[in-house]
Design a protein around this motif. Structure first.
Motif, PDB file in Angstrom:
ATOM      1  N   GLY A   1      -7.997  42.305  -6.368  1.00 19.67           N
ATOM      2  CA  GLY A   1      -7.813  41.933  -5.402  1.00 19.67           C
ATOM      3  C   GLY A   1      -6.192  42.113  -5.196  1.00 19.67           C
ATOM      4  O   GLY A   1      -5.468  42.587  -5.921  1.00 19.67           O
ATOM      5  N   PRO A   2      -5.483  41.455  -4.078  1.00 24.82           N
ATOM      6  CA  PRO A   2      -4.333  41.723  -3.682  1.00 24.82           C
ATOM      7  C   PRO A   2      -3.218  40.938  -4.396  1.00 24.82           C
ATOM      8  O   PRO A   2      -1.994  41.113  -4.232  1.00 24.82           O
ATOM      9  CB  PRO A   2      -4.190  41.579  -2.377  1.00 24.82           C
ATOM     10  N   ASP A   3      -3.478  39.633  -4.952  1.00 24.96           N
ATOM     11  CA  ASP A   3      -2.353  38.902  -5.400  1.00 24.96           C
ATOM     12  C   ASP A   3      -2.756  38.287  -7.021  1.00 24.96           C
ATOM     13  O   ASP A   3      -2.855  37.017  -6.930  1.00 24.96           O
ATOM     14  CB  ASP A   3      -2.197  37.749  -4.436  1.00 24.96           C
ATOM     15  N   SER A   4      -3.073  39.004  -7.825  1.00 25.50           N
ATOM     16  CA  SER A   4      -3.466  38.539  -9.192  1.00 25.50           C
ATOM     17  C   SER A   4      -2.385  37.698  -9.574  1.00 25.50           C
ATOM     18  O   SER A   4      -2.851  36.599 -10.231  1.00 25.50           O
ATOM     19  CB  SER A   4      -3.811  39.402 -10.237  1.00 25.50           C
ATOM     20  N   ARG A   5      -1.030  38.244  -9.439  1.00 28.87           N
ATOM     21  CA  ARG A   5       0.038  37.448  -9.976  1.00 28.87           C
ATOM     22  C   ARG A   5      -0.108  35.915  -9.283  1.00 28.87           C
ATOM     23  O   ARG A   5       0.086  34.739  -9.900  1.00 28.87           O
ATOM     24  CB  ARG A   5       1.315  38.102  -9.504  1.00 28.87           C
ATOM     25  N   GLY A   6      -0.239  35.732  -8.054  1.00 28.39           N
ATOM     26  CA  GLY A   6      -0.212  34.522  -7.178  1.00 28.39           C
ATOM     27  C   GLY A   6      -1.313  33.620  -7.931  1.00 28.39           C
ATOM     28  O   GLY A   6      -1.140  32.398  -8.108  1.00 28.39           O
ATOM     29  N   VAL A   7      -2.617  34.130  -8.409  1.00 31.15           N
ATOM     30  CA  VAL A   7      -3.628  33.366  -8.780  1.00 31.15           C
ATOM     31  C   VAL A   7      -3.239  32.718 -10.005  1.00 31.15           C
ATOM     32  O   VAL A   7      -3.469  31.673 -10.576  1.00 31.15           O
ATOM     33  CB  VAL A   7      -4.752  34.280  -8.941  1.00 31.15           C
ATOM     34  N   VAL A   8      -2.684  33.527 -10.987  1.00 26.45           N
ATOM     35  CA  VAL A   8      -2.363  33.361 -12.230  1.00 26.45           C
ATOM     36  C   VAL A   8      -1.289  32.143 -12.293  1.00 26.45           C
ATOM     37  O   VAL A   8      -1.412  31.146 -12.828  1.00 26.45           O
ATOM     38  CB  VAL A   8      -1.754  34.354 -13.364  1.00 26.45           C
ATOM     39  N   GLU A   9      -0.301  32.245 -11.303  1.00 30.86           N
ATOM     40  CA  GLU A   9       0.883  31.359 -11.136  1.00 30.86           C
ATOM     41  C   GLU A   9       0.200  30.133 -10.604  1.00 30.86           C
ATOM     42  O   GLU A   9       0.662  28.848 -10.903  1.00 30.86           O
ATOM     43  CB  GLU A   9       1.930  32.000 -10.444  1.00 30.86           C
ATOM     44  N   PHE A  10      -0.521  30.015  -9.540  1.00 31.79           N
ATOM     45  CA  PHE A  10      -1.248  28.871  -8.921  1.00 31.79           C
ATOM     46  C   PHE A  10      -1.946  28.126  -9.975  1.00 31.79           C
ATOM     47  O   PHE A  10      -1.732  27.034 -10.125  1.00 31.79           O
ATOM     48  CB  PHE A  10      -1.971  29.413  -7.925  1.00 31.79           C
ATOM     49  N   LEU A  11      -2.802  28.809 -10.942  1.00 33.38           N
ATOM     50  CA  LEU A  11      -3.446  27.986 -11.803  1.00 33.38           C
ATOM     51  C   LEU A  11      -2.664  27.461 -13.114  1.00 33.38           C
ATOM     52  O   LEU A  11      -2.948  26.231 -13.500  1.00 33.38           O
ATOM     53  CB  LEU A  11      -4.844  28.869 -12.483  1.00 33.38           C
TER      54      LEU A  11
END
Length: 243
Positions: free
Chosen positions: A47-57
């Protein structure tokens, strides 16, 4: 005893935020702010935003959200690469690597600012990744558990090795297994809630519940609420019973 669970995310932050909104709506309906939300693993890749997912969690847990985040095989490959550019996950076929287009490591590094990772020499790519991927993200992923037991449900990323005691399960099986788990119909003593194997829709097989509805391939991200033996999928308009 109520639990929420979310399937394989694969770098889709907007889908994850939408699913959390559905869970929040269900919480308001039930008045329950205590039930944990279990993320079944595969936060990254494709997907396009793995960094955003990790930071969100990571931030959510840091701020005290009652979230459980499990490690998936893609998360383990990402962390392994960050620690050693020659790392090859034991669950992965020898002819493949994490940066192979089929695996989706390239889009994960792209989300951190490492461009064209799959098309360049590995050494410079790894050096850039070390400079651009926050160490706290790697530490967060490395520390993720691979199983979570609550009530009558066992949450894992891929499944279990049938007939092997839970305490003796191998981590590689928990994050990689398909067969003989998928075709095994025995009662495991608990409902195995998992992802890893993409299907068209959330499906209850009696002894296991597959939540991977293919977000990695353009499908939806799915979430369920489990209460004892009862399972509902969370749709835009609320609960949908799962047979």
């Amino acid at each position: 005893m109520r639990s929420y669970a979310i399937g394989d995310i694969h770098g889709h932050l907007s889908l994850l935020q939408e699913i959390h909104d559905r869970i929040a709506a269900d919480r308001r309906q039930t008045g329950d702010d205590e039930a944990p939300v279990v993320h079944i693993g595969d936060l990254v890749d494709r997907g396009p935003d793995s960094r955003g997912v990790v930071e969100f969690l990571r931030q959510g847990i840091e701020q005290g959200e009652n979230w459980v985040v499990l490690k998936g095989n893609h998360d383990r490959m990402f962390a392994g690469f960050m620690r050693d550019l020659t790392h090859h996950d034991p669950g992965l076929r020898r002819e493949l690597s994490w940066l192979h287009p089929r695996l989706g490591g390239g889009p994960t590094l792209e989300s951190y600012g490492v461009h064209h990772a799959a098309d360049r020499p590995l050494g410079p790519v790894h050096e850039e990744a070390l400079a651009l991927v926050p160490p706290e993200h790697v530490a967060f992923i490395e520390a993720l558990p691979v199983q979570y037991r609550r009530g009558e449900a066992l949450f894992v990323h891929a499944g279990i090795r049938p007939g092997v005691a839970l305490a003796s399960q191998d981590e590689t099986d928990l994050v990689w297994i398909r067969e003989p788990f998928l075709s095994d119909t025995r009662d495991h003593g608990f409902l195995v809630v998992h992802g890893h194997t993409a299907i068209d829709a959330v499906t209850h097989y009696g002894n296991r519940l597959n939540l991977d509805s293919g977000a990695a391939y353009g499908g939806p991200l799915s979430a369920v609420v489990i209460e004892g033996h009862s399972v509902w999928q969370l749709g835009p308009d609320g609960r949908i019973p799962i047979a």
